[in-house]
Enzyme design. Structure first.
Site, PDB file in Angstrom:
ATOM      1  N   ASN A 116       1.749   2.931  -2.510  1.00 54.40           N
ATOM      2  CA  ASN A 116       0.866   3.929  -3.500  1.00 54.40           C
ATOM      3  C   ASN A 116      -0.170   4.449  -2.933  1.00 54.40           C
ATOM      4  O   ASN A 116      -0.759   5.795  -2.964  1.00 54.40           O
ATOM      5  CB  ASN A 116       0.607   3.221  -4.852  1.00 54.40           C
ATOM      6  CG  ASN A 116       1.499   3.179  -5.846  1.00 54.40           C
ATOM      7  OD1 ASN A 116       2.082   4.340  -6.437  1.00 54.40           O
ATOM      8  ND2 ASN A 116       2.326   2.023  -5.951  1.00 54.40           N
ATOM      9  N   GLU A 155       6.116   5.888 -10.018  1.00 53.79           N
ATOM     10  CA  GLU A 155       4.787   5.804  -9.432  1.00 53.79           C
ATOM     11  C   GLU A 155       4.102   6.638  -8.730  1.00 53.79           C
ATOM     12  O   GLU A 155       3.082   7.097  -8.860  1.00 53.79           O
ATOM     13  CB  GLU A 155       4.432   4.295  -9.065  1.00 53.79           C
ATOM     14  CG  GLU A 155       4.814   3.110  -9.891  1.00 53.79           C
ATOM     15  CD  GLU A 155       4.313   1.910  -9.331  1.00 53.79           C
ATOM     16  OE1 GLU A 155       3.994   0.982 -10.237  1.00 53.79           O
ATOM     17  OE2 GLU A 155       4.491   1.601  -7.894  1.00 53.79           O
ATOM     18  N   HIS A 197       0.169   0.114 -13.678  1.00 57.81           N
ATOM     19  CA  HIS A 197       1.054  -0.850 -13.791  1.00 57.81           C
ATOM     20  C   HIS A 197       2.212  -0.769 -14.227  1.00 57.81           C
ATOM     21  O   HIS A 197       2.664   0.417 -14.553  1.00 57.81           O
ATOM     22  CB  HIS A 197       0.208  -1.506 -15.184  1.00 57.81           C
ATOM     23  CG  HIS A 197       0.842  -2.897 -15.442  1.00 57.81           C
ATOM     24  ND1 HIS A 197       0.178  -4.000 -14.927  1.00 57.81           N
ATOM     25  CD2 HIS A 197       1.695  -3.263 -16.344  1.00 57.81           C
ATOM     26  CE1 HIS A 197       0.972  -5.059 -15.546  1.00 57.81           C
ATOM     27  NE2 HIS A 197       1.922  -4.682 -16.173  1.00 57.81           N
ATOM     28  N   GLY A 236       0.691  -1.343  -0.009  1.00 58.15           N
ATOM     29  CA  GLY A 236      -0.149   0.049   0.012  1.00 58.15           C
ATOM     30  C   GLY A 236       0.835   1.142   0.111  1.00 58.15           C
ATOM     31  O   GLY A 236       0.438   2.474   0.439  1.00 58.15           O
ATOM     32  N   ASP A 289      -5.646  -4.877 -18.413  1.00 62.83           N
ATOM     33  CA  ASP A 289      -4.497  -4.068 -18.792  1.00 62.83           C
ATOM     34  C   ASP A 289      -4.574  -3.368 -20.226  1.00 62.83           C
ATOM     35  O   ASP A 289      -3.753  -2.976 -20.739  1.00 62.83           O
ATOM     36  CB  ASP A 289      -3.019  -4.584 -18.756  1.00 62.83           C
ATOM     37  CG  ASP A 289      -3.003  -5.105 -17.325  1.00 62.83           C
ATOM     38  OD1 ASP A 289      -3.272  -4.272 -16.403  1.00 62.83           O
ATOM     39  OD2 ASP A 289      -2.147  -5.963 -16.984  1.00 62.83           O
ATOM     40  N   ASN A 346      -6.300   2.234 -13.063  1.00 62.53           N
ATOM     41  CA  ASN A 346      -5.108   1.110 -12.499  1.00 62.53           C
ATOM     42  C   ASN A 346      -3.912   1.836 -12.917  1.00 62.53           C
ATOM     43  O   ASN A 346      -3.675   2.436 -13.923  1.00 62.53           O
ATOM     44  CB  ASN A 346      -5.645   0.081 -12.974  1.00 62.53           C
ATOM     45  CG  ASN A 346      -4.547  -1.174 -12.701  1.00 62.53           C
ATOM     46  OD1 ASN A 346      -4.147  -1.310 -11.525  1.00 62.53           O
ATOM     47  ND2 ASN A 346      -4.155  -1.718 -13.531  1.00 62.53           N
TER      48      ASN A 346
HETATM   49  C1  GAR Z   1       3.055  -1.547  -7.853  1.00 65.52           C
HETATM   50  O1  GAR Z   1       4.002  -1.300  -8.113  1.00 65.52           O
HETATM   51  C2  GAR Z   1       1.921  -1.387  -8.811  1.00 65.52           C
HETATM   52  O2  GAR Z   1       2.133  -0.866 -10.094  1.00 65.52           O
HETATM   53  C3  GAR Z   1       1.656  -2.917  -8.892  1.00 65.52           C
HETATM   54  O3  GAR Z   1       1.740  -3.125  -7.640  1.00 65.52           O
HETATM   55  C4  GAR Z   1       2.640  -2.675  -6.937  1.00 65.52           C
HETATM   56  C5  GAR Z   1       1.869  -2.311  -5.513  1.00 65.52           C
HETATM   57  O4  GAR Z   1       2.423  -1.632  -4.585  1.00 65.52           O
HETATM   58  N1  GAR Z   1       0.413  -3.163  -9.623  1.00 65.52           N
HETATM   59  C6  GAR Z   1       0.451  -4.209 -10.751  1.00 65.52           C
HETATM   60  O5  GAR Z   1       1.082  -4.713 -10.968  1.00 65.52           O
HETATM   61  C7  GAR Z   1      -1.086  -4.332 -11.204  1.00 65.52           C
HETATM   62  N2  GAR Z   1      -0.956  -5.221 -12.252  1.00 65.52           N
HETATM   63  P1  GAR Z   1       2.028  -0.936  -3.342  1.00 65.52           P
HETATM   64  O6  GAR Z   1       1.155  -1.844  -2.732  1.00 65.52           O
HETATM   65  O7  GAR Z   1       3.388  -0.565  -2.679  1.00 65.52           O
HETATM   66  O8  GAR Z   1       1.643   0.396  -3.712  1.00 65.52           O
END
Ligand code: GAR
Length: 334
Positions: free
Chosen positions: A14, A175, A105, A12, A146, A103
Site C-alpha cells: 500500500n 485497497e 482496514h 508495504g 478502528d 488508517n
Molecule cells: C493491508 O491489507 C491493510 O489493510 C492491513 O495490513 C495490510 C498491509 O499490507 N491493515 C490492517 O489490518 C490494519 N488493522 P501492505 O503492507 O502490503 O500494505
C-alpha cells in the site's frame, strides 16, 4: 502541498502504491515513511523510490511518542497515513494530529475490527464466519482502535470457495484504488480548513514593542497623536484621527510612534562632531543605523547600534583629546 508520512510495519505494498501515485504530482507528496520494524519489506520498496525511511523502535512509540510528533513537525508532515502499521498509535500522537491520521482496514468496519484484528487474521475470521461480503475501510484514527470516522468504504464479495488467502488477494487491489482516493478526500478537508483558518495574530507593532522596552504604558487605542518622530517628514494636508496637526511619518506605516529617545539623537550629533577620527567615522556608521533599524522594527538592533555608537564616540573623544594633548604644545612652541 500536503506532506504525507506513511507508517508501515510490513511488506508495504500500500505504501508503495501511494508513493508511486502521489510523488508524480505536486499537490500531495509522501515525504517520509516511518517503520517500527528494522527489516520491514517497506524499507526496500521506499529506497527504490527514493522516499526517505526512518526506523523508530517500539520503545519510542510506547515510551516517548512525543519524539514521533517532533519528527513529524520537523519534516513538515500534514497527514499521517497508516498502511499496515501493526503497532499501537499513542494518544499523544493522535492528539497532536487529530483529524490528520488515516488508517486502512481490510474489512467493512465496524465488523471485524478492534484488538487482534489485522491483516490475515481479519480474512481468516471473515471466511470462518461464512460471510457473503467483506471489504475495505479507510477511517480517521482516534484513541479507540478502528472506531474513528469513516472516510470511504468499498465492498468485496466473498464466495463459498474463498480461503483467507484468496480473499486477501481480492481485497488488496481494492485497497490500492480506495486508499489514494480517501487520501485525496482527507487532503481536501485539510485544504478547506486551511482556507478557513483565521489569519495568524498580528505581530505587536513597533510602537508597542518599543513602549515595552521603555517600560511605558502604551495603549494604541487611547494614544493621542504622538509628537513628530525625529527624522520623519510631515505629510502636508494629512491629519490624525483626532483632527490634530498632520504628523504622519512618510516611513512609518502608523502615525502612533513613540519619539526616539533624545539621548540617541545626541550621540548621533556627537558622532558627527568627532568624525575627524577613525573612531568618529565608525561611530557615525553605527549612529546612522540607530534610526534605520528603529524604523525597520529591529528595536534590539537599534539599541545595539546606539550602544556601539556611544562606545566609539567615547573612543573618538579619547583619541581627539590625546591628539590635542600631543599637538597643541608643539603648535604653541613653533
Ligand atoms: C493491508 O491489507 C491493510 O489493510 C492491513 O495490513 C495490510 C498491509 O499490507 N491493515 C490492517 O489490518 C490494519 N488493522 P501492505 O503492507 O502490503 O500494505
Amino acid at each position: 502541498m500536503i506532506n504525507i508520512a506513511i507508517f508501515a510495519s510490513g511488506s508495504g505494498t500500500n505504501a508503495e502504491n501511494i508513493a508511486r501515485i502521489f510523488n508524480e504530482g505536486s499537490r500531495l507528496k509522501v515525504a517520509l515513511v516511518v517503520t517500527n520494524r528494522r527489516k520491514a519489506g517497506v524499507i526496500g520498496r521506499m529506497e527504490a523510490l527514493g522516499v526517505p525511511v526512518e526506523y523508530v523502535p517500539n520503545s519510542v512509540w510506547d515510551e516517548a511518542p512525543e519524539k514521533v510528533v517532533d519528527l513529524m513537525r520537523e519534516r513538515g508532515i500534514d497527514l499521517i497515513v497508516l498502511a499496515g502499521f501493526m503497532h499501537f498509535v499513542s494518544p499523544v500522537i493522535v492528539e497532536a494530529f487529530r483529524g490528520r491520521i488515516l488508517n486502512i482496514h481490510p474489512s467493512l468496519l465496524p465488523a471485524y475490527g478492534g484488538k487482534g484484528m489485522y491483516g490475515h487474521y481479519v480474512h481468516e475470521a471473515v471466511v470462518a464466519a461464512g460471510e457473503k461480503e467483506s471489504g475495505v475501510t479507510v477511517h480517521y484514527v482516534t484513541e479507540e482502535m478502528d472506531k474513528g470516522e469513516i472516510v470511504m468504504q468499498e465492498r468485496v464479495e466473498v464466495t463459498p470457495d474463498d480461503t483467507p488467502e484468496s480473499l486477501e488477494a481480492k481485497i488488496h487491489p481494492v485497497e490500492y484504488s480506495l486508499y489514494p482516493r480517501a487520501i485525496v478526500k482527507a487532503a481536501e478537508r485539510i485544504e478547506n480548513e486551511r482556507r478557513q483558518d483565521p489569519p495568524a495574530p498580528a505581530k505587536p507593532s513597533v510602537e508597542k514593542e518599543w513602549a515595552d522596552v521603555l517600560h511605558l504604558n502604551y495603549d494604541p487605542t487611547k494614544a493621542e497623536v504622538p509628537p513628530p518622530v525625529p527624522g520623519s517628514q510631515p505629510v502636508s494636508g494629512a491629519a490624525g484621527a483626532s483632527g490634530a496637526a498632520p504628523v504622519a511619518s512618510v516611513r512609518s506605516a502608523s502615525p502612533a510612534v513613540e519619539p526616539m529617545p533624545q539621548a540617541w539623537l545626541l550621540w548621533s550629533v556627537l558622532a558627527t562632531v568627532f568624525c575627524c577620527t577613525v573612531a568618529g567615522i565608525v561611530a557615525i556608521i553605527y549612529s546612522s543605523q540607530v534610526s534605520a533599524r528603529y524604523y525597520q522594527g529591529d528595536i534590539e538592533g537599534s539599541r545595539r547600534a546606539s550602544r556601539r555608537a556611544e562606545a566609539w564616540i567615547i573612543a573618538s573623544v579619547v583619541v581627539g583629546v590625546a591628539m590635542s594633548a600631543f599637538w597643541l604644545p608643539l603648535m604653541l612652541l613653533s
